[in-house]
Scaffold this motif. Structure first.
Motif, PDB file in Angstrom:
ATOM      1  N   ASN A  68      -3.029  -2.888  -6.174  1.00 32.75           N
ATOM      2  CA  ASN A  68      -2.825  -2.078  -4.973  1.00 32.75           C
ATOM      3  C   ASN A  68      -1.679  -1.103  -5.206  1.00 32.75           C
ATOM      4  O   ASN A  68      -0.671  -1.479  -5.795  1.00 32.75           O
ATOM      5  CB  ASN A  68      -2.456  -2.965  -3.775  1.00 32.75           C
ATOM      6  N   PRO A  69      -1.816   0.130  -4.721  1.00 34.43           N
ATOM      7  CA  PRO A  69      -0.675   1.042  -4.797  1.00 34.43           C
ATOM      8  C   PRO A  69       0.476   0.472  -3.961  1.00 34.43           C
ATOM      9  O   PRO A  69       0.253   0.019  -2.839  1.00 34.43           O
ATOM     10  CB  PRO A  69      -1.191   2.340  -4.188  1.00 34.43           C
ATOM     11  N   ILE A  70       1.678   0.467  -4.524  1.00 36.79           N
ATOM     12  CA  ILE A  70       2.834  -0.060  -3.808  1.00 36.79           C
ATOM     13  C   ILE A  70       3.757   1.099  -3.467  1.00 36.79           C
ATOM     14  O   ILE A  70       4.220   1.817  -4.349  1.00 36.79           O
ATOM     15  CB  ILE A  70       3.582  -1.117  -4.646  1.00 36.79           C
ATOM     16  N   GLU A 108      -2.272  -3.115  14.502  1.00 35.81           N
ATOM     17  CA  GLU A 108      -3.096  -4.074  13.759  1.00 35.81           C
ATOM     18  C   GLU A 108      -2.689  -4.230  12.301  1.00 35.81           C
ATOM     19  O   GLU A 108      -3.204  -5.094  11.603  1.00 35.81           O
ATOM     20  CB  GLU A 108      -4.584  -3.727  13.878  1.00 35.81           C
ATOM     21  N   ILE A 109      -1.772  -3.412  11.805  1.00 34.91           N
ATOM     22  CA  ILE A 109      -1.329  -3.566  10.417  1.00 34.91           C
ATOM     23  C   ILE A 109      -0.482  -4.841  10.321  1.00 34.91           C
ATOM     24  O   ILE A 109       0.508  -4.982  11.034  1.00 34.91           O
ATOM     25  CB  ILE A 109      -0.491  -2.353   9.944  1.00 34.91           C
ATOM     26  N   GLU A 142      -6.213  -0.563  -1.390  1.00 38.87           N
ATOM     27  CA  GLU A 142      -5.445  -0.596  -0.143  1.00 38.87           C
ATOM     28  C   GLU A 142      -3.954  -0.562  -0.440  1.00 38.87           C
ATOM     29  O   GLU A 142      -3.446  -1.409  -1.169  1.00 38.87           O
ATOM     30  CB  GLU A 142      -5.771  -1.873   0.641  1.00 38.87           C
ATOM     31  N   PRO A 143      -3.232   0.400   0.118  1.00 42.08           N
ATOM     32  CA  PRO A 143      -1.794   0.482  -0.177  1.00 42.08           C
ATOM     33  C   PRO A 143      -0.980  -0.623   0.504  1.00 42.08           C
ATOM     34  O   PRO A 143      -1.315  -1.077   1.593  1.00 42.08           O
ATOM     35  CB  PRO A 143      -1.389   1.860   0.351  1.00 42.08           C
ATOM     36  N   LEU A 144       0.054  -1.019  -0.177  1.00 39.81           N
ATOM     37  CA  LEU A 144       1.010  -2.003   0.323  1.00 39.81           C
ATOM     38  C   LEU A 144       2.326  -1.261   0.518  1.00 39.81           C
ATOM     39  O   LEU A 144       2.745  -0.515  -0.355  1.00 39.81           O
ATOM     40  CB  LEU A 144       1.175  -3.113  -0.721  1.00 39.81           C
ATOM     41  N   LEU A 145       2.946  -1.442   1.681  1.00 36.04           N
ATOM     42  CA  LEU A 145       4.248  -0.833   1.920  1.00 36.04           C
ATOM     43  C   LEU A 145       5.310  -1.917   1.852  1.00 36.04           C
ATOM     44  O   LEU A 145       5.234  -2.906   2.587  1.00 36.04           O
ATOM     45  CB  LEU A 145       4.290  -0.143   3.292  1.00 36.04           C
ATOM     46  N   VAL A 173      -0.910  -3.648   4.505  1.00 40.90           N
ATOM     47  CA  VAL A 173       0.073  -4.697   4.798  1.00 40.90           C
ATOM     48  C   VAL A 173       1.465  -4.093   4.612  1.00 40.90           C
ATOM     49  O   VAL A 173       1.666  -3.266   3.723  1.00 40.90           O
ATOM     50  CB  VAL A 173      -0.065  -5.908   3.838  1.00 40.90           C
ATOM     51  N   ILE A 174       2.403  -4.537   5.452  1.00 37.95           N
ATOM     52  CA  ILE A 174       3.796  -4.125   5.300  1.00 37.95           C
ATOM     53  C   ILE A 174       4.625  -5.370   5.025  1.00 37.95           C
ATOM     54  O   ILE A 174       4.548  -6.351   5.773  1.00 37.95           O
ATOM     55  CB  ILE A 174       4.327  -3.416   6.571  1.00 37.95           C
TER      56      ILE A 174
END
Length: 149
Positions: free
Chosen positions: A33-35, A92-93, A7-10, A65-66
């Protein structure tokens, strides 16, 4: 780590130093997680709203998640928070504010605009490590997000 590794994290952070420290800590915590990083509000909107047909080389990401800094050049973090939480596509993010501001007005405003969490960046390295560890433990490992179709 759980099954949410992919799951990517921004991370929305304009400070190179803060971002490097965050990356270093997450690497030590074995976060896989990919950042993805944006350094200002305009980049966030471009990244999230780009259409697949418009971007042949870029991959459209949907972060799980941001992590959002408030004081950004261009479109401010408060405005980004409000825009994303008003958009049904992104509502919903989870958006966790991660800022140096401990101003009660900022904290209240962010929760009113839909922030899912508010973390004050500690100046002390050990406290920063604890804060990042708490973020990783909860948002990247323990929390169960809504199912995406």
């Amino acid at each position: 780590m759980t099954t949410k590794l992919h799951e990517p994290l921004l991370v929305v952070e304009d400070s190179n130093e803060d971002f490097r420290m965050l990356q270093r800590l997450m690497r030590r915590m074995a976060v896989q997680n990919p950042i993805h990083r944006c350094t200002n509000g305009d980049e966030v909107l471009e990244l999230l709203y780009q259409h697949k047909s418009d971007c042949h080389s870029k991959v459209v990401i949907r972060p799980s998640v941001i992590l959002l800094d408030l004081n950004l050049p261009g479109i401010d973090g408060r405005d980004i928070l409000e825009r994303l939480k008003q958009d049904m596509s992104f509502k919903e993010i989870p958006i966790i504010v991660f800022t140096t501001s401990s101003n009660p007005k900022d904290i209240e405003l962010c929760y009113q605009k839909g922030a899912n969490g508010y973390l004050v960046k500690p100046m002390d390295a050990q406290e920063l490590k604890k804060t990042i560890q708490a973020f990783v433990d909860y948002w990247l490992e323990t929390n169960t997000p809504p199912h995406r179709y």
